[in-house]
Design a protein around this motif. Sequence first.
Motif, PDB file in Angstrom:
ATOM      1  N   SER A  45       0.572  -1.141  -0.254  1.00 13.28           N
ATOM      2  CA  SER A  45       0.028  -0.170   0.014  1.00 13.28           C
ATOM      3  C   SER A  45       1.057   1.207   0.010  1.00 13.28           C
ATOM      4  N   ARG A  46       2.279   1.159   0.554  1.00 11.21           N
ATOM      5  CA  ARG A  46       3.483   2.125   0.628  1.00 11.21           C
ATOM      6  C   ARG A  46       3.099   2.517  -0.835  1.00 11.21           C
ATOM      7  N   LEU A  47       3.893   1.305  -1.534  1.00  8.66           N
ATOM      8  CA  LEU A  47       4.135   1.892  -2.764  1.00  8.66           C
ATOM      9  C   LEU A  47       3.054   2.089  -3.594  1.00  8.66           C
ATOM     10  N   ASN A  48       1.508   1.276  -3.578  1.00  3.77           N
ATOM     11  CA  ASN A  48       0.777   2.052  -4.164  1.00  3.77           C
ATOM     12  C   ASN A  48      -0.064   3.548  -3.780  1.00  3.77           C
ATOM     13  N   GLU A  49       0.461   3.998  -2.826  1.00  5.40           N
ATOM     14  CA  GLU A  49       0.466   5.547  -2.259  1.00  5.40           C
ATOM     15  C   GLU A  49       1.307   6.116  -3.567  1.00  5.40           C
ATOM     16  N   GLU A  50       2.425   5.472  -3.195  1.00  4.27           N
ATOM     17  CA  GLU A  50       3.946   7.024  -4.180  1.00  4.27           C
ATOM     18  C   GLU A  50       4.143   6.757  -5.803  1.00  4.27           C
ATOM     19  N   MET A  51       2.284   5.812  -6.126  1.00  5.39           N
ATOM     20  CA  MET A  51       1.873   5.684  -7.941  1.00  5.39           C
ATOM     21  C   MET A  51       0.786   6.264  -8.232  1.00  5.39           C
ATOM     22  N   GLY A  52       0.718   7.128  -7.115  1.00 11.79           N
ATOM     23  CA  GLY A  52      -0.988   7.706  -6.952  1.00 11.79           C
ATOM     24  C   GLY A  52      -2.225   6.409  -7.290  1.00 11.79           C
ATOM     25  N   ASN A  53      -2.161   5.930  -6.023  1.00 14.00           N
ATOM     26  CA  ASN A  53      -3.490   4.607  -6.350  1.00 14.00           C
ATOM     27  C   ASN A  53      -3.541   4.515  -7.650  1.00 14.00           C
ATOM     28  N   ARG A  54      -2.569   4.188  -8.473  1.00 12.81           N
ATOM     29  CA  ARG A  54      -3.080   3.129  -9.925  1.00 12.81           C
ATOM     30  C   ARG A  54      -3.141   2.210  -9.800  1.00 12.81           C
ATOM     31  N   VAL A  55      -2.213   0.790  -8.639  1.00 12.82           N
ATOM     32  CA  VAL A  55      -1.433  -0.298  -8.945  1.00 12.82           C
ATOM     33  C   VAL A  55      -2.973  -0.808  -9.383  1.00 12.82           C
ATOM     34  N   GLU A  56      -3.237  -1.993  -9.676  1.00 12.59           N
ATOM     35  CA  GLU A  56      -4.029  -2.789  -9.401  1.00 12.59           C
ATOM     36  C   GLU A  56      -3.419  -4.367  -9.209  1.00 12.59           C
ATOM     37  N   PHE A  57      -3.301  -4.445  -7.226  1.00 16.48           N
ATOM     38  CA  PHE A  57      -3.109  -5.157  -6.530  1.00 16.48           C
ATOM     39  C   PHE A  57      -3.600  -6.211  -6.661  1.00 16.48           C
ATOM     40  N   CYS A  58      -3.633  -7.795  -6.119  1.00 15.68           N
ATOM     41  CA  CYS A  58      -4.233  -9.119  -5.804  1.00 15.68           C
ATOM     42  C   CYS A  58      -3.362  -9.933  -5.490  1.00 15.68           C
ATOM     43  N   CYS A  59      -4.102 -10.752  -4.465  1.00 12.92           N
ATOM     44  CA  CYS A  59      -3.235 -11.939  -4.012  1.00 12.92           C
ATOM     45  C   CYS A  59      -4.062 -12.517  -3.380  1.00 12.92           C
ATOM     46  N   GLU A  60      -3.413 -13.751  -2.991  1.00 14.30           N
ATOM     47  CA  GLU A  60      -4.325 -15.278  -2.781  1.00 14.30           C
ATOM     48  C   GLU A  60      -5.026 -14.637  -1.289  1.00 14.30           C
ATOM     49  N   VAL A  61      -6.103 -15.509  -0.921  1.00 12.27           N
ATOM     50  CA  VAL A  61      -6.602 -15.765   0.189  1.00 12.27           C
ATOM     51  C   VAL A  61      -7.488 -17.158   0.634  1.00 12.27           C
ATOM     52  N   ALA A  62      -6.477 -16.745   2.160  1.00 16.67           N
ATOM     53  CA  ALA A  62      -6.991 -18.492   2.539  1.00 16.67           C
ATOM     54  C   ALA A  62      -8.453 -18.397   3.835  1.00 16.67           C
ATOM     55  N   THR A  63      -7.801 -17.861   3.755  1.00 19.53           N
ATOM     56  CA  THR A  63      -9.306 -17.591   5.930  1.00 19.53           C
ATOM     57  C   THR A  63      -9.864 -16.164   5.369  1.00 19.53           C
ATOM     58  N   PRO A  64     -10.987 -16.766   5.955  1.00 16.06           N
ATOM     59  CA  PRO A  64     -11.620 -15.633   6.147  1.00 16.06           C
ATOM     60  C   PRO A  64     -10.534 -13.868   7.191  1.00 16.06           C
ATOM     61  N   LEU A  65      -9.579 -14.039   8.013  1.00 16.72           N
ATOM     62  CA  LEU A  65      -9.081 -12.783   8.333  1.00 16.72           C
ATOM     63  C   LEU A  65      -8.083 -12.368   7.577  1.00 16.72           C
ATOM     64  N   HIS A  66      -7.835 -13.367   6.232  1.00 20.34           N
ATOM     65  CA  HIS A  66      -6.732 -12.679   5.222  1.00 20.34           C
ATOM     66  C   HIS A  66      -7.858 -11.432   4.020  1.00 20.34           C
ATOM     67  N   VAL A  67      -9.300 -11.850   4.059  1.00 20.28           N
ATOM     68  CA  VAL A  67      -9.972 -11.346   3.457  1.00 20.28           C
ATOM     69  C   VAL A  67      -9.758  -9.770   3.664  1.00 20.28           C
ATOM     70  N   GLU A  68      -9.915 -10.036   5.379  1.00 19.90           N
ATOM     71  CA  GLU A  68     -10.563  -9.193   5.871  1.00 19.90           C
ATOM     72  C   GLU A  68      -9.323  -7.816   5.923  1.00 19.90           C
ATOM     73  N   THR A  69      -8.231  -8.522   6.103  1.00 16.81           N
ATOM     74  CA  THR A  69      -6.820  -8.419   5.851  1.00 16.81           C
ATOM     75  C   THR A  69      -6.743  -7.182   5.205  1.00 16.81           C
ATOM     76  N   CYS A  70      -7.141  -7.887   3.485  1.00 19.61           N
ATOM     77  CA  CYS A  70      -6.326  -7.010   2.240  1.00 19.61           C
ATOM     78  C   CYS A  70      -8.007  -6.111   1.895  1.00 19.61           C
ATOM     79  N   LEU A  71      -8.893  -5.577   2.896  1.00 19.44           N
ATOM     80  CA  LEU A  71      -9.256  -4.997   2.376  1.00 19.44           C
ATOM     81  C   LEU A  71      -9.155  -3.950   3.669  1.00 19.44           C
TER      82      LEU A  71
END
Length: 349
Positions: free
Chosen positions: A67-93
């Motif tokens: 998220s730090r890198l994305n901020e520097e890039m003007g929030n134009r980066v579409e990052f995606c990552c793997e989630v395996a638990t509901p806590l992962h989903v919450e943390t990604c959000l």
Amino acid sequence: MKRFIHNNMPLIIAGPCSVESEKQLRDTVMPLLSERRVSMIRCGVWKPRTRPGGFEGYGEEALRWMSRLNEEMGNRVEFCCEVATPLHVETCLKYGIGTVWIGARTSVNPFLVGELAAAMQGSGLSVMVKNPMTPDVSLWLGAIERILHAGIEDVAAIHRGFSTYNNQGYRNNPLWEIAIELKREMPETTMICDPSHIAGCRDLIEPLSQTALDLHFDGLMIECHASPNQALTDCQQQITPTTLTQILDRLQPRRHDETGSRELELLREQIDSIDGEILGLLSKRMHAADEIGRIKQASNMSLYQPQRWKKVMERQIIEGERLGLDEDFIKELMERIHSESIKRQGRKE
Ligand code: PEP
Ligand code: MN
């Protein structure tokens, strides 16, 4: 929000197998961002490994770097990552991730997929579902359906190959027919191929990517790392952003519309009529097998006769070769026909 848009050009997702440090993230992602064909950056932050004790990802800390890198890039980066638990989903959000994927070790388990789907409800996330480890199209379809039922509208499938007894020289057996079957059942679903996890080695990434495009896939997810040989996970299969560009330059994207020339139309008519003849012949063959079944049953003979079957197969392979037909293809086809024939012979009147 619809993120899986491909406008006749393949949707390219690239990025490291795992986020290993803030520097490695930056060194990998910056060149990928200047490759205009890359529209999403994949990042593994929780790493499911087969054996415990290895590197298992930096989790939330990695998301902070992203998220730090994305901020520097003007929030134009579409990052995606793997989630395996509901806590992962919450943390990604919490870190503004818009797209997540469900990995092969998770999509195999309907309980887990159900929990993830519940955690995703109302989130606005775009979700990709990797095929389960086992070659089971229903399990894959079921995982996608659970996500759709949770109200997620932007869903894609990722084909990453299957774990089978013989992986045919790949890390994961591609079994393309399963991906084709999924697309037939869910034609609206964006279909992405992950050649990296099918291949397990760099050399196969390009031919697998081309096969995927030839087979009407909508996109590719390819693992990239600034220094692949130093990668903490999947070092054999990651490629540099420069190699990715070279591969993308060479790949032939394919048109997705179905109209062709008059010549193509005529050939298709020919194929349709041959398919009709094949069915007619199969039906004739099965009726002959039914008669054989009656005779065998009446005289108490075993239905499967190994010597006879060996001769039939040998003859067909030789004849197939003469006609320019691949031996493996003939074997598979004849085995399938034979098992159906035996099944019918065993039917009771
Ligand atoms: C990955 O994409 O890094 C990964 C772990 O993949 P899979 O779930 O396909 O094994
Ligand atoms: Mn990986």
